[in-house]
Design an enzyme around this catalytic site. Structure first.
Site, PDB file in Angstrom:
ATOM      1  N   GLU A 149       0.792  -1.229  -0.034  1.00  0.00           N
ATOM      2  CA  GLU A 149      -0.165   0.016   0.112  1.00  0.00           C
ATOM      3  C   GLU A 149       1.012   1.350   0.091  1.00  0.00           C
ATOM      4  O   GLU A 149       0.535   2.228   0.675  1.00  0.00           O
ATOM      5  CB  GLU A 149      -0.892  -0.008   1.168  1.00  0.00           C
ATOM      6  CG  GLU A 149      -1.767  -1.193   1.246  1.00  0.00           C
ATOM      7  CD  GLU A 149      -2.942  -1.254   2.527  1.00  0.00           C
ATOM      8  OE1 GLU A 149      -2.530  -0.515   3.211  1.00  0.00           O
ATOM      9  OE2 GLU A 149      -3.509  -1.996   2.487  1.00  0.00           O
ATOM     10  N   ASN A 188       2.115  -5.279  -3.176  1.00  0.00           N
ATOM     11  CA  ASN A 188       0.711  -5.353  -3.010  1.00  0.00           C
ATOM     12  C   ASN A 188      -0.126  -4.353  -2.663  1.00  0.00           C
ATOM     13  O   ASN A 188       0.196  -3.201  -1.790  1.00  0.00           O
ATOM     14  CB  ASN A 188       0.454  -6.410  -1.368  1.00  0.00           C
ATOM     15  CG  ASN A 188      -0.769  -7.070  -1.414  1.00  0.00           C
ATOM     16  OD1 ASN A 188      -1.308  -7.395  -2.233  1.00  0.00           O
ATOM     17  ND2 ASN A 188      -1.081  -7.077   0.052  1.00  0.00           N
ATOM     18  N   HIS A 224     -10.517  -6.244  -1.199  1.00  0.00           N
ATOM     19  CA  HIS A 224     -11.465  -6.067  -0.218  1.00  0.00           C
ATOM     20  C   HIS A 224     -12.384  -5.393  -0.656  1.00  0.00           C
ATOM     21  O   HIS A 224     -12.653  -4.349  -1.025  1.00  0.00           O
ATOM     22  CB  HIS A 224     -10.943  -5.130   0.891  1.00  0.00           C
ATOM     23  CG  HIS A 224      -9.723  -6.009   1.656  1.00  0.00           C
ATOM     24  ND1 HIS A 224      -9.874  -7.158   2.324  1.00  0.00           N
ATOM     25  CD2 HIS A 224      -8.472  -5.819   1.627  1.00  0.00           C
ATOM     26  CE1 HIS A 224      -8.550  -7.530   3.045  1.00  0.00           C
ATOM     27  NE2 HIS A 224      -8.017  -6.604   2.494  1.00  0.00           N
TER      28      HIS A 224
END
Ligand code: XIL
Length: 332
Positions: A149, A188, A224
């Site tokens: 992130e 990621n 998500h």
């Protein structure tokens, strides 16, 4: 009413056949895919059913929290490896691969990391941590989320304690490669699943790293999402393809699908199943997509437990989403 009756019948039928059909990991192995789940190692000891279902259904695990910096290096130079060791041993015993998560992230850092460090000291901190952690699990952790992130929702690099060190992203990858030359090294992130400004920023970052010769092997898409997510609408397949063309391996790394919204429970469970199915189909349709990992597996233990985002219910019964993955894996 008739819709409810027949969908209930269908769910019962599928549940009855679940015992006889092969577990997800057996189906995934046939497709040369890793299917994984995020794990809290303490639950392996506390709940026999947790360990049992995990080992039966999955061939990949990732630490939900215990390999984060704040969990591992609680004060400078002091490491707590016991929970992570437990997970890695469980994986080995059950022939599962391990994803390491994560080395450079702006969250769940120990308080001492917010001290005022200069560039050379930060470099030493980064080196010591990566050598200790990646070195310890050398040969046992197949994939590392080296950077998590780093791109913010505004599509710019986030501010983190690491930034005093120029090129800290690049350095993290190089240090990880040195510490375990066999492990595949990943970037990621969330919100980069489809085409859009954030995904463009991640793409540009990774393309730049590749061009500089930084040892980057793959990209993870967290996924998500909620019931409104449609891979087709955001052109996820197209997005994955452009990352694949950079030569990167692709993993779905943290999928869960929040159940909230309008409609009956049966309808929402069916919709949730559809989202899982569609993302699995996108992954199976992309030759470089090699792992499909959920952020947990039972609604009994999820960071978003209230929204029942996973494929087993709180009693470890498979939900429609489980059968959707099973079907997708069996479809040619
Ligand atoms: C989450 C865990 O699931 C929670 O238990 C913890 O309190 C916070 O972090 N993206 C990531 C994961 O990369 O590490 C996060 O995990 C979820 C979002």
């Amino acid at each position: 009413m008739p819709f409810r009756f027949w969908s209930l019948m269908l769910i019962c039928l599928l549940a009855a056949s679940a015992q006889s059909s092969p577990p997800l990991r057996a189906l995934a192995e046939k497709r040369n895919l890793r299917i994984g789940a995020a794990v809290e190692p303490s639950l392996l000891l506390q709940e026999p059913k947790y360990a049992q279902v995990l080992a039966r259904e999955f061939n990949l695990v990732v630490a939900e929290n215990v390999m984060k910096w704040g969990a591992l290096q609680t004060s400078r130079g002091q490491y707590n490896f016991a929970p992570a060791d437990l997970l890695v041993e469980f994986a080995q015993k059950n022939r599962m691969a391990v994803r390491g998560h994560t080395l450079v992230w702006h969250q769940q850092l120990p308080r001492w990391m917010y001290g005022s460090f200069g560039a050379s000291e930060m470099e030493a901190i980064l080196r010591e941590h990566i050598q200790a952690v990646v070195g310890r699990y050398r040969g046992r952790v197949a994939y590392w989320d080296v950077v998590n992130e780093a791109v913010g929702d505004d599509a710019r690099l986030r501010s983190t304690p690491f930034e005093v060190l120029p090129d800290y992203l690049e350095k993290a990858f190089r240090l990880a490669r040195e510490a375990d030359p066999q492990a595949k090294l990943f970037y990621n992130d969330y919100g980069a699943e489809g085409l859009g400004p954030k995904s463009d920023a991640v793409y540009a970052l990774l393309k730049g790293l590749k061009e500089k010769g930084v040892p980057l092997d793959g990209v993870g898409f967290q996924v998500h999402v909620d019931l409104g997510f449609s891979p087709r609408a955001v052109r996820m397949a197209e997005n994955l393809e452009r990352f694949a063309r950079l030569g990167l391996e692709i993993h779905i790394t943290e999928m869960d699908v929040r159940l909230g919204g309008s409609g009956s429970r049966t309808e929402r469970l069916a919709k949730q199943a559809q989202v899982y199915r569609e993302v699995m189909r996108v992954c199976l349709g992309q030759p470089r997509c090699k792992a499909f990992t959920l952020w947990g597996f039972t609604d009994a233990h999820s960071w978003r437990a209230a929204s029942e985002p996973l494929i087993f219910d709180v009693d470890y019964k498979p939900k429609p989403a489980y059968f959707a993955l099973q079907q997708a894996l069996q479809q040619p």
